[in-house]
Write a protein that holds these residues in place. Structure first.
Motif, mmCIF file in Angstrom:
data_model
loop_
_atom_site.group_PDB
_atom_site.id
_atom_site.type_symbol
_atom_site.label_atom_id
_atom_site.label_comp_id
_atom_site.label_asym_id
_atom_site.label_seq_id
_atom_site.Cartn_x
_atom_site.Cartn_y
_atom_site.Cartn_z
ATOM 1 N N ASP A 56 0.870 -1.172 0.000
ATOM 2 C CA ASP A 56 0.000 0.000 0.000
ATOM 3 C C ASP A 56 0.909 1.225 0.000
ATOM 4 O OD1 ASP A 56 -2.205 1.551 0.074
ATOM 5 O OD2 ASP A 56 -3.013 0.798 1.954
ATOM 6 N N THR A 57 0.718 2.145 -0.954
ATOM 7 C CA THR A 57 1.607 3.297 -1.082
ATOM 8 C C THR A 57 0.840 4.588 -0.821
ATOM 9 O OG1 THR A 57 2.971 2.153 -2.720
ATOM 10 C CG2 THR A 57 3.174 4.542 -2.625
ATOM 11 N N ARG A 58 1.448 5.457 -0.019
ATOM 12 C CA ARG A 58 0.879 6.769 0.271
ATOM 13 C C ARG A 58 1.926 7.827 -0.070
ATOM 14 N NH1 ARG A 58 1.034 9.303 5.273
ATOM 15 N NH2 ARG A 58 1.614 7.296 6.192
ATOM 16 N N VAL A 59 1.540 8.788 -0.912
ATOM 17 C CA VAL A 59 2.474 9.804 -1.394
ATOM 18 C C VAL A 59 2.035 11.173 -0.897
ATOM 19 C CG1 VAL A 59 3.539 10.842 -3.430
ATOM 20 C CG2 VAL A 59 2.894 8.423 -3.457
ATOM 21 N N GLU A 60 2.979 11.910 -0.314
ATOM 22 C CA GLU A 60 2.738 13.289 0.121
ATOM 23 C C GLU A 60 3.732 14.193 -0.607
ATOM 24 O OE1 GLU A 60 3.262 13.354 4.298
ATOM 25 O OE2 GLU A 60 1.648 11.938 4.718
ATOM 26 N N LEU A 61 3.204 15.171 -1.331
ATOM 27 C CA LEU A 61 4.038 16.104 -2.086
ATOM 28 C C LEU A 61 3.782 17.526 -1.599
ATOM 29 C CD1 LEU A 61 3.583 14.576 -5.619
ATOM 30 C CD2 LEU A 61 5.801 15.285 -4.747
ATOM 31 N N HIS A 62 4.863 18.239 -1.272
ATOM 32 C CA HIS A 62 4.781 19.647 -0.883
ATOM 33 C C HIS A 62 5.512 20.456 -1.945
ATOM 34 C CE1 HIS A 62 3.252 18.875 3.273
ATOM 35 N NE2 HIS A 62 3.846 17.704 3.049
ATOM 36 N N VAL A 63 4.790 21.320 -2.654
ATOM 37 C CA VAL A 63 5.368 22.115 -3.739
ATOM 38 C C VAL A 63 5.412 23.567 -3.309
ATOM 39 C CG1 VAL A 63 5.205 22.772 -6.161
ATOM 40 C CG2 VAL A 63 4.401 20.509 -5.418
ATOM 41 N N THR A 64 6.619 24.126 -3.309
ATOM 42 C CA THR A 64 6.815 25.535 -2.992
ATOM 43 C C THR A 64 7.514 26.190 -4.165
ATOM 44 O OG1 THR A 64 7.057 24.979 -0.648
ATOM 45 C CG2 THR A 64 7.759 27.185 -1.339
ATOM 46 N N GLY A 65 6.784 27.031 -4.876
ATOM 47 C CA GLY A 65 7.369 27.657 -6.055
ATOM 48 C C GLY A 65 7.722 26.613 -7.093
ATOM 49 N N MET A 66 9.031 26.439 -7.326
ATOM 50 C CA MET A 66 9.512 25.475 -8.322
ATOM 51 C C MET A 66 10.030 24.186 -7.709
ATOM 52 S SD MET A 66 11.704 27.802 -10.959
ATOM 53 C CE MET A 66 12.221 26.295 -11.790
ATOM 54 N N VAL A 67 10.038 24.085 -6.392
ATOM 55 C CA VAL A 67 10.669 22.949 -5.723
ATOM 56 C C VAL A 67 9.601 22.044 -5.111
ATOM 57 C CG1 VAL A 67 12.295 22.229 -3.939
ATOM 58 C CG2 VAL A 67 12.721 24.326 -5.254
ATOM 59 N N ALA A 68 9.688 20.750 -5.404
ATOM 60 C CA ALA A 68 8.760 19.765 -4.853
ATOM 61 C C ALA A 68 9.517 18.833 -3.915
ATOM 62 C CB ALA A 68 8.108 18.955 -5.970
ATOM 63 N N ARG A 69 8.965 18.625 -2.739
ATOM 64 C CA ARG A 69 9.510 17.689 -1.758
ATOM 65 C C ARG A 69 8.496 16.578 -1.564
ATOM 66 N NH1 ARG A 69 14.562 16.475 0.097
ATOM 67 N NH2 ARG A 69 14.329 15.104 1.879
ATOM 68 N N ALA A 70 8.923 15.324 -1.692
ATOM 69 C CA ALA A 70 7.994 14.195 -1.661
ATOM 70 C C ALA A 70 8.368 13.208 -0.572
ATOM 71 C CB ALA A 70 7.980 13.491 -3.008
ATOM 72 N N ARG A 71 7.350 12.623 0.031
ATOM 73 C CA ARG A 71 7.495 11.476 0.934
ATOM 74 C C ARG A 71 6.653 10.339 0.372
ATOM 75 N NH1 ARG A 71 7.300 13.481 7.299
ATOM 76 N NH2 ARG A 71 9.171 14.794 7.213
ATOM 77 N N VAL A 72 7.298 9.211 0.152
ATOM 78 C CA VAL A 72 6.625 8.027 -0.386
ATOM 79 C C VAL A 72 6.635 6.962 0.700
ATOM 80 C CG1 VAL A 72 6.603 6.291 -2.205
ATOM 81 C CG2 VAL A 72 7.404 8.615 -2.714
ATOM 82 N N HIS A 73 5.441 6.632 1.208
ATOM 83 C CA HIS A 73 5.301 5.616 2.255
ATOM 84 C C HIS A 73 4.892 4.300 1.598
ATOM 85 C CE1 HIS A 73 5.064 8.805 5.450
ATOM 86 N NE2 HIS A 73 4.613 9.496 4.424
ATOM 87 N N GLN A 74 5.720 3.284 1.726
ATOM 88 C CA GLN A 74 5.418 1.956 1.197
ATOM 89 C C GLN A 74 5.183 1.015 2.377
ATOM 90 O OE1 GLN A 74 8.993 1.198 -1.033
ATOM 91 N NE2 GLN A 74 8.240 2.179 -2.887
ATOM 92 N N GLU A 75 3.927 0.599 2.562
ATOM 93 C CA GLU A 75 3.594 -0.317 3.662
ATOM 94 C C GLU A 75 3.523 -1.746 3.123
ATOM 95 O OE1 GLU A 75 0.565 -0.196 7.348
ATOM 96 O OE2 GLU A 75 -0.416 -0.570 5.421
ATOM 97 N N PHE A 76 4.408 -2.585 3.643
ATOM 98 C CA PHE A 76 4.445 -3.997 3.262
ATOM 99 C C PHE A 76 3.712 -4.804 4.331
ATOM 100 C CE2 PHE A 76 7.948 -1.997 1.150
ATOM 101 C CZ PHE A 76 8.106 -2.668 -0.051
ATOM 102 N N VAL A 77 2.676 -5.522 3.924
ATOM 103 C CA VAL A 77 1.885 -6.345 4.840
ATOM 104 C C VAL A 77 2.135 -7.813 4.501
ATOM 105 C CG1 VAL A 77 -0.425 -6.892 5.689
ATOM 106 C CG2 VAL A 77 0.134 -4.547 5.021
ATOM 107 N N ASN A 78 2.479 -8.606 5.513
ATOM 108 C CA ASN A 78 2.742 -10.032 5.321
ATOM 109 C C ASN A 78 1.555 -10.834 5.839
ATOM 110 O OD1 ASN A 78 3.761 -12.608 5.109
ATOM 111 N ND2 ASN A 78 5.223 -12.407 6.794
ATOM 112 N N PRO A 79 0.683 -11.338 4.940
ATOM 113 C CA PRO A 79 -0.501 -12.085 5.394
ATOM 114 C C PRO A 79 -0.218 -13.556 5.674
ATOM 115 C CG PRO A 79 -0.537 -11.885 3.022
ATOM 116 C CD PRO A 79 0.716 -11.181 3.479
ATOM 117 N N ALA A 80 1.008 -14.013 5.447
ATOM 118 C CA ALA A 80 1.323 -15.434 5.576
ATOM 119 C C ALA A 80 1.665 -15.792 7.024
ATOM 120 C CB ALA A 80 2.482 -15.800 4.654
ATOM 121 N N THR A 81 1.858 -17.071 7.267
ATOM 122 C CA THR A 81 2.231 -17.557 8.595
ATOM 123 C C THR A 81 3.730 -17.797 8.693
ATOM 124 O OG1 THR A 81 1.776 -19.820 7.892
ATOM 125 C CG2 THR A 81 -0.025 -18.622 8.961
#
Length: 678
Positions: A56-81
């Motif tokens: 599951d991926t969640r992306v947060e982008l903050h754009v100020t003028g010409m500069v973009a700062r991004a945080r990409v959250h990748q949640e890995f879920v293990n459904p196995a035993t």
């Protein structure tokens, strides 16, 4: 016969450790119908079928003028035993400066550190073996990265957070920000030699890292996977005249201080196409120059954008020779080939009678409508348009012969030669193609048009840069008309050439790029500076339409630009890599890039980010299953055109399957001859 069987078994080493299975089942059960639809299962050594980790991926982008700062959250879920290791190949913008990694284990945060690539890999492998939770982020291409996450507990989740920074592109009065979501299947030429990675393609003599850039692809019948949530906070700094996304439905809301919140209107979306956001300043707020600066302990970093005057659309003083090249390989089947043909038809209609032209098409073969460039008479243009209308998308993507034929390596003074290349760029041998452009460009200009929902933007932009042209991205059918009109204006307007930025006497600064590229209509000059103190002003000089042009820019009113040192470091790494083609050795380049990457904490071709939880989590006797997470097929692509008729997992596109089959048959024939069986 025993040796024969061993030889055949050796060939099967191309198969990954854990193979996806399209049937549904539960851990410990061999029957495929015990689990609800949509569960992705993996056949593993010693454990039978187990559920694969979900992403599951969640992306947060903050754009100020010409500069973009991004945080990409990748949640890995293990459904196995059983304990799991997840490997995920994913895209980022080709100019992203990746500088932070965090691993979230419950409420604890483990910060990643930048290390030389092999040292980072060794630290990760040691932690993996010792049962410690660890994450590793590696760059495969400027726009392809791999996240490896070891020791995900059964039934648990671990989140990896990646941060990057980039400069927003401004062209034709519009700002455009793209976030790529999927790595499209790449065409891998060459003879298979090994399989060091976990992808569907083995490494080859032409693409030595093919197995690292070819993640397995989910069949469309399996439903959407890898959902992405996107949130953008846009502080444009000026009143907005227009704000929209041509690729996704969005919703907006006002924030404090004139900023705007942008989110996906439908919530999470499948990771199957690039997201693009476009905004246009109000007419009275259109920029003519912008300056952002960040004062550091030892230096000031700045980013300067200057908008040259808008020269009118003028017919070039010399007639043109225009060579159109159309990709009609299998990856273009569906919406992409129709977009490309529509764009090419518009371009043909724009030719002038004094121009000459030809149209090439390529998949695994290359041919042309004419034997050579012919005058753009109505009769010839109609013949070419009919030929284009009859083209269909099928086969592989042997781009090299088409490039070699389009870039004929000859110098001309009587005509302005422009090569228009329409493709999705779905190739893995980019470096060989770049070398071809350097070798054969001569006085041609190469303009690339990226077609489809997920083009290879690294190839498209770099090919255009080396070809002294521009890159145009056409992501949806309704953009064809406007995007091609903008390209026509570039092709038919004077080019701003011989650009140089001059400092006042006594001032000193390092400038990037080292050589400012030629600019076309609507494009700004963008220069990064590193200096002890910003000079009061600079002068930009060049040649516009054959006449001298200059402009003086004051530098006393800079906007704050947090993180510009990161952009500087990323640009410097690009310049260092370019110097290899001017004779600088690979070892010298590697040493210099590592030094800059460590100084600015950046992922590069030679450095990676690694985070290790020092507390062992997995018991020594507990097994660990490795899973390469599947990616989506890019939106609009036809699965069978790329992978054949198989409905489940496949070992790769048809050319790879056939190549491996031929390799196996050849090995069998050799063994039979050796043992007197044939």
């Amino acid at each position: 016969m025993t040796r024969l069987l061993l030889a055949i078994s050796t060939l099967l080493l191309f198969a990954p450790v854990a193979r996806p299975v399209s049937a549904d089942t539960t851990p410990g059960e061999a029957h495929p119908r015990r689990v609800g639809s949509g569960t992705l299962m993996w056949r593993t050594v010693g454990e039978g079928l187990v559920p694969a980790p979900a992403l599951d991926t969640r992306v947060e982008l903050h754009v100020t003028g010409m500069v973009a700062r991004a945080r990409v959250h990748q949640e890995f879920v293990n459904p196995a035993t059983v304990w799991a290791e997840g490997i995920y190949v994913f895209p980022l913008p080709e100019d992203a400066a990746v500088d932070h990694l965090r691993m979230w284990v419950g409420d604890r945060v483990i910060e990643g550190v930048i290390r030389e690539r092999e040292a980072a890999r060794q630290a990760y492998e040691a932690a993996r073996q010792q049962g410690q939770r660890a994450s590793l982020v590696e760059q495969e291409r400027p726009n392809i990265f791999t996240t490896s996450l070891a020791n995900i507990p059964p039934g648990a989740a671990i989140t990896v957070e990646i941060e990057y920074q980039q400069v927003v592109r401004y062209d034709g009065g519009e700002y455009r920000l793209r976030f790529p979501m999927v790595v499209g299947p790449r065409y891998i030429p060459g003879t298979p030699v090994s399989a060091a990675g976990t992808g569907w393609a083995p490494d080859t003599d032409q693409v030595p890292d093919a197995s690292r850039i070819t993640p397995p692809v989910q069949h469309p019948s399996g439903g959407p996977i890898n959902p992405v949530t996107l949130r953008i906070e846009l502080d444009a700094g000026v009143p907005l005249g227009r704000l929209e996304s041509p690729t996704h439905a969005i919703q907006t809301a006002p924030l404090a201080a004139g900023a705007t919140l942008i989110e996906l209107a439908q919530g999470p979306v499948p990771a199957d196409r690039d997201f693009e956001l476009m905004w246009q300043p109000a007419a009275e707020a259109a920029p003519t120059a912008a300056l952002f600066a960040e004062a550091g302990r030892d230096a000031t970093f700045a980013l300067l954008m200057v908008m040259p005057p808008a020269a009118g659309a003028l017919v070039p003083s010399v007639p043109r020779e225009v060579i159109f090249v159309l990709d009609n390989s299998g990856s273009m089947q569906g919406a992409s080939i129709e977009q490309a043909k529509a764009a090419l038809t518009l371009a043909l209609g724009r030719l002038q009678p004094r121009d000459t032209f030809n149209v090439l098409r390529f998949n695994h073969t290359t041919d042309a409508v004419f034997a050579g460039a012919l005058p753009a008479t109505p009769l010839n243009v109609r013949a070419a348009a009919r030929w284009v209308a009859g083209l269909r998308a099928t086969g592989g993507t042997e781009m090299l012969p088409a490039l070699a034929r389009a870039l004929d390596g000859r110098e001309r003074v009587e005509r302005l030669r422009q090569v228009i290349f329409l493709t999705d760029g779905a190739v893995g041998n980019e470096e060989r193609l770049f070398a071809m452009i350097r070798e054969r460009l001569a006085d041609s200009r190469l303009f690339t048009i990226g077609i489809g929902s997920a083009p290879n933007s690294h190839f498209m932009r770099e090919a255009a840069r080396l070809g002294r042209g521009t890159f145009t991205f056409i992501g949806t059918p309704h953009e064809v008309q406007d995007k091609m009109l903008a390209l026509f204006q570039k092709l038919e307007s004077p080019t701003l050439t011989d650009l140089r930025l001059e400092l006042p006497a006594g001032a000193a600064a390092e400038l990037l790029p080292e050589r400012i590229p030629d600019l076309y209509r609507g494009e700004p000059v963008v220069v990064a500076l590193k200096t002890r103190a910003l000079p009061p002003g600079v002068t930009l000089r060049g040649t516009l339409g054959g006449a001298p042009w200059e402009r003086s820019i004051a530098l006393h009113a800079a906007e704050p630009g947090a993180g510009l040192h990161v952009h500087w470091g990323r640009a410097l790494i690009g310049a260092l890599l370019d110097r290899r083609h001017a004779g600088v050795s690979e070892e010298e380049t590697r040493t210099a890039v590592i030094r800059v990457a460590l100084e600015h904490h950046l992922v590069s071709a030679y450095t990676s980010l690694v985070a290790v939880d020092v507390t062992p989590a997995r018991p020594g006797e507990a097994p660990l299953q490795t899973h390469t997470l599947k990616t989506s097929l890019p939106h609009g692509w036809e699965y069978t055109a790329v992978f054949g008729m198989g409905q489940g997992a496949t070992s790769g596109p048809l050319h790879v399957v056939l190549g491996l089959a031929l390799l196996a048959l050849a090995a069998v024939a050799v063994m039979f001859r050796r043992h007197g069986l044939a």
